[in-house]
Design an enzyme around this catalytic site. Structure first.
Site, PDB file in Angstrom:
ATOM      1  N   SER A   1       3.921  -4.721   6.132  1.00  0.00           N
ATOM      2  CA  SER A   1       5.052  -5.905   6.252  1.00  0.00           C
ATOM      3  C   SER A   1       5.700  -6.604   5.691  1.00  0.00           C
ATOM      4  O   SER A   1       4.611  -7.308   4.679  1.00  0.00           O
ATOM      5  CB  SER A   1       5.274  -6.924   7.528  1.00  0.00           C
ATOM      6  OG  SER A   1       4.647  -5.857   8.483  1.00  0.00           O
TER       7      SER A   1
ATOM      8  N   ARG B   1       1.528 -15.777  11.224  1.00  0.00           N
ATOM      9  CA  ARG B   1       1.569 -15.160  10.354  1.00  0.00           C
ATOM     10  C   ARG B   1       1.190 -16.606   8.911  1.00  0.00           C
ATOM     11  O   ARG B   1       1.308 -16.564   7.938  1.00  0.00           O
ATOM     12  CB  ARG B   1       2.169 -14.460   9.033  1.00  0.00           C
ATOM     13  CG  ARG B   1       2.894 -13.158  10.092  1.00  0.00           C
ATOM     14  CD  ARG B   1       1.174 -12.210   9.961  1.00  0.00           C
ATOM     15  NE  ARG B   1       1.210 -10.831  10.038  1.00  0.00           N
ATOM     16  CZ  ARG B   1       1.597 -10.804  11.892  1.00  0.00           C
ATOM     17  NH1 ARG B   1       0.991 -11.847  12.416  1.00  0.00           N
ATOM     18  NH2 ARG B   1       1.770  -9.562  12.256  1.00  0.00           N
TER      19      ARG B   1
ATOM     20  N   GLU C   1       6.193 -11.531   3.443  1.00  0.00           N
ATOM     21  CA  GLU C   1       4.853 -12.058   3.760  1.00  0.00           C
ATOM     22  C   GLU C   1       3.738 -11.753   2.795  1.00  0.00           C
ATOM     23  O   GLU C   1       3.147 -12.823   2.943  1.00  0.00           O
ATOM     24  CB  GLU C   1       5.017 -11.125   4.906  1.00  0.00           C
ATOM     25  CG  GLU C   1       3.714 -11.274   5.643  1.00  0.00           C
ATOM     26  CD  GLU C   1       2.867 -10.605   6.817  1.00  0.00           C
ATOM     27  OE1 GLU C   1       4.293 -10.302   7.840  1.00  0.00           O
ATOM     28  OE2 GLU C   1       2.452 -10.106   7.067  1.00  0.00           O
TER      29      GLU C   1
HETATM   30  C1  LIG Z   1      -1.077  -0.480   5.731  1.00  0.00           C
HETATM   31  C2  LIG Z   1      -0.527  -2.228   6.016  1.00  0.00           C
HETATM   32  C3  LIG Z   1      -0.996  -2.184   7.286  1.00  0.00           C
HETATM   33  C4  LIG Z   1      -0.835  -3.917   7.707  1.00  0.00           C
HETATM   34  N1  LIG Z   1      -0.655  -4.529   9.042  1.00  0.00           N
HETATM   35  C5  LIG Z   1      -1.092  -6.061   9.265  1.00  0.00           C
HETATM   36  C6  LIG Z   1      -0.768  -5.997  10.882  1.00  0.00           C
HETATM   37  O1  LIG Z   1       0.137  -4.844  11.611  1.00  0.00           O
HETATM   38  N2  LIG Z   1      -0.419  -7.044  11.103  1.00  0.00           N
HETATM   39  C7  LIG Z   1      -1.146  -8.358   9.770  1.00  0.00           C
HETATM   40  O2  LIG Z   1      -1.346  -8.993  10.330  1.00  0.00           O
HETATM   41  N3  LIG Z   1      -1.380  -7.909   8.403  1.00  0.00           N
HETATM   42  C8  LIG Z   1      -1.308  -6.190   8.196  1.00  0.00           C
HETATM   43  N4  LIG Z   1      -1.225  -6.423   6.902  1.00  0.00           N
HETATM   44  C9  LIG Z   1      -1.552  -7.352   5.771  1.00  0.00           C
HETATM   45  C10 LIG Z   1      -2.686  -7.533   5.487  1.00  0.00           C
HETATM   46  O3  LIG Z   1      -3.431  -6.258   5.970  1.00  0.00           O
HETATM   47  C11 LIG Z   1      -3.951  -8.464   6.436  1.00  0.00           C
HETATM   48  O4  LIG Z   1      -2.771  -9.502   5.197  1.00  0.00           O
HETATM   49  C12 LIG Z   1      -4.907  -9.283   5.450  1.00  0.00           C
HETATM   50  O5  LIG Z   1      -5.104 -10.212   6.544  1.00  0.00           O
HETATM   51  C13 LIG Z   1      -4.897  -8.809   4.345  1.00  0.00           C
HETATM   52  O6  LIG Z   1      -6.009  -9.197   3.165  1.00  0.00           O
HETATM   53  P1  LIG Z   1      -7.051  -8.860   2.296  1.00  0.00           P
HETATM   54  O7  LIG Z   1      -8.643  -9.050   2.651  1.00  0.00           O
HETATM   55  O8  LIG Z   1      -6.160  -8.031   1.899  1.00  0.00           O
HETATM   56  O9  LIG Z   1      -5.908 -10.699   1.198  1.00  0.00           O
HETATM   57  P2  LIG Z   1      -5.799 -10.588   0.196  1.00  0.00           P
HETATM   58  O10 LIG Z   1      -4.048  -9.421   0.312  1.00  0.00           O
HETATM   59  O11 LIG Z   1      -6.244  -9.989  -1.015  1.00  0.00           O
HETATM   60  O12 LIG Z   1      -5.444 -11.827   0.384  1.00  0.00           O
HETATM   61  C14 LIG Z   1      -4.429 -11.815   1.326  1.00  0.00           C
HETATM   62  C15 LIG Z   1      -4.431 -14.129   0.801  1.00  0.00           C
HETATM   63  O13 LIG Z   1      -5.821 -14.531   1.241  1.00  0.00           O
HETATM   64  C16 LIG Z   1      -6.342 -15.630   0.334  1.00  0.00           C
HETATM   65  N5  LIG Z   1      -7.871 -15.164   0.659  1.00  0.00           N
HETATM   66  C17 LIG Z   1      -8.626 -13.709   0.540  1.00  0.00           C
HETATM   67  N6  LIG Z   1     -10.095 -14.376   0.963  1.00  0.00           N
HETATM   68  C18 LIG Z   1     -10.180 -15.349   1.039  1.00  0.00           C
HETATM   69  C19 LIG Z   1     -11.108 -16.495   1.475  1.00  0.00           C
HETATM   70  N7  LIG Z   1     -12.502 -15.805   1.143  1.00  0.00           N
HETATM   71  N8  LIG Z   1     -10.621 -17.555   1.820  1.00  0.00           N
HETATM   72  C20 LIG Z   1      -9.703 -18.156   1.081  1.00  0.00           C
HETATM   73  N9  LIG Z   1      -8.703 -17.345   1.058  1.00  0.00           N
HETATM   74  C21 LIG Z   1      -8.753 -15.920   1.112  1.00  0.00           C
HETATM   75  C22 LIG Z   1      -5.950 -14.903  -0.486  1.00  0.00           C
HETATM   76  O14 LIG Z   1      -5.886 -16.289  -1.563  1.00  0.00           O
HETATM   77  C23 LIG Z   1      -4.284 -14.483  -0.610  1.00  0.00           C
HETATM   78  O15 LIG Z   1      -3.453 -15.557  -0.358  1.00  0.00           O
HETATM   79  C24 LIG Z   1      -0.729  -4.725   6.685  1.00  0.00           C
HETATM   80  C25 LIG Z   1      -1.267  -4.146   5.098  1.00  0.00           C
HETATM   81  C26 LIG Z   1      -0.577  -2.518   4.633  1.00  0.00           C
HETATM   82  C27 LIG Z   1      -1.294  -2.318   3.308  1.00  0.00           C
END
Ligand SMILES: Cc1cc2nc3c(=O)[nH]c(=O)nc-3n(C[C@H](O)[C@H](O)[C@H](O)COP(=O)(O)OP(=O)(O)OC[C@H]3O[C@@H](n4cnc5c(N)ncnc54)[C@H](O)[C@@H]3O)c2cc1C
Length: 337
Positions: free
Chosen positions: A236, A164, A332
């Site tokens: 998580s 991560r 996380e």
């Molecule tokens: C139900 C559920 C299950 C999940 N399961 C998993 C899993 O199995 N494995 C796992 O690894 N994660 C999991 N996650 C966490 C999440 O899905 C991941 O971290 C995902 O990549 C976040 O994507 P997001 O678009 O929502 O990013 P955001 O939450 O909006 O942002 C995450 C980070 O990325 C940065 N960011 C976003 N877009 C950009 C860009 N274009 N350029 C630079 N920085 C950027 C943001 O500033 C922030 O620091 C889960 C979440 C949920 C709600």
């Protein structure tokens, strides 16, 4: 380009918190992004680039500019006998990419099915599940430096991926905005089915196909994880802690055998869910905030919680785990505010 003032972020955070941002800006192309970055007003204000907010916890309204990409698209850049090379717009939903790859018969990301969020964020987070991380398929990441406005390509090695972790999360390096993610997928997929309950959900007798594996991953996830559309959560909440051998032995003497994963000769990863469950916290509630009955690592919002209440609840979980095991859980989820 979209520009909104006092804009609700309820659809941009999976905790479903009722927070607002002073400004919301969404760009459609790298040219538009460049214009925003060079704008004086943008530079003078605090800003945050988000995806779908599935890993964010807003503590307050955001008194600045929330930036969001609308760059979508999946294009086949080139192929060899063994591999295809895809270029994906940062705002493309990650699970759409997995569905597309599976449909085409290209392997490598099927175990990452149904992870919420956008592809740019997936590359920031180095998302992972069932023994696979996005770093396993990353070729290069296209970015813009927020301070120098230069376009820069990061090779997989330059991304400094870890659990991560990536250079894009490192507070000490220049902030970079990801515009495209380039990945390599296999034309002859090989499957990784040893993790979790995947095999149990592969019902068919025949050799599994990519579609079977995707279906199994989706079924396992649906059975184990609360759906943010029904119960606000960010997956998580804590990372799985990694402890040194001496601490690992100490825990074994006190608590007997427990689940773990050997990271190296001297390091052991312990499931944070197990630690929380052993503290009797699974399914426990405080007001509108609680721990999922399905998964002890997931903090949920019944609907009326504030970001502060969720953060306080998480802090109490950390303290209870620390008192019992002497291990400090690290979130996380990223706190904003
Ligand atoms: C139900 C559920 C299950 C999940 N399961 C998993 C899993 O199995 N494995 C796992 O690894 N994660 C999991 N996650 C966490 C999440 O899905 C991941 O971290 C995902 O990549 C976040 O994507 P997001 O678009 O929502 O990013 P955001 O939450 O909006 O942002 C995450 C980070 O990325 C940065 N960011 C976003 N877009 C950009 C860009 N274009 N350029 C630079 N920085 C950027 C943001 O500033 C922030 O620091 C889960 C979440 C949920 C709600």
């Amino acid at each position: 380009m979209k520009l909104e003032q006092n804009y609700s972020l309820k659809q941009y955070n999976t905790f479903r918190l009722q927070v607002k941002t002073r400004w919301f800006m969404e760009y459609d192309s790298e040219e538009e992004l460049l214009k925003i970055l060079q704008d004086e007003y943008f530079q003078e204000n605090c800003s945050l680039h988000i995806g779908t907010g599935s890993n964010l916890l807003f503590l307050n309204d955001f008194n600045g500019i929330i930036l969001h990409s609308a760059i979508k698209g999946i294009s086949l850049e080139r192929e060899t006998d063994e591999f295809v090379f895809l270029r994906i717009g940062a705002s493309e939903l990650w699970d759409n990419v997995v569905a597309y790859a599976v449909k085409k018969g290209w392997g490598g990301i099927e175990n990452l099915s149904l992870i919420p969020g956008e592809t740019g964020a997936a590359a920031v987070q180095n998302i992972g599940a069932y023994g696979v991380e996005i770093k396993d398929v990353v070729e290069c990441i296209e970015t813009y430096n927020q301070l120098t406005f230069e376009k820069k390509l990061f090779s997989k090695e330059a991304c400094k991926y870890g659990y991560r972790k990536s250079i894009f999360k490192d507070e000490h390096s220049d902030p970079h905005i990801i515009t495209y993610v380039n990945i390599r997928l296999a034309k002859q997929p090989s499957f990784l089915l040893e993790y979790g309950d995947l095999k149990k959900y592969l019902v068919s007798e025949r050799e599994p196909t990519l579609a079977d594996v995707r279906e199994a991953v989706i079924a396992v996830r649906k059975s184990k994880l609360p759906d943010p559309a029904e119960l606000g959560n960010a997956g998580s909440f804590f990372m799985n802690p990694i402890v040194l051998y001496s601490k690992f032995e100490d825990l074994k003497n006190k608590f007997g055998e427990f689940p773990h994963y050997k990271v190296s000769e001297i390091e052991f990863k312990i499931p944070a869910a197990w630690l929380i469950e052993q503290c009797g916290l699974k399914g426990k509630w405080h007001g509108e905030v609680g721990i999922s009955e399905k998964q002890a690592l997931i903090i949920v919002n019944k609907g009326g919680a504030t970001g502060h209440e969720i953060a306080l609840f998480a802090e109490s979980v950390r303290n209870i785990v620390n008192d019992k095991f002497g291990i400090e859980l690290v979130p996380e989820v990223k706190y904003i505010g």
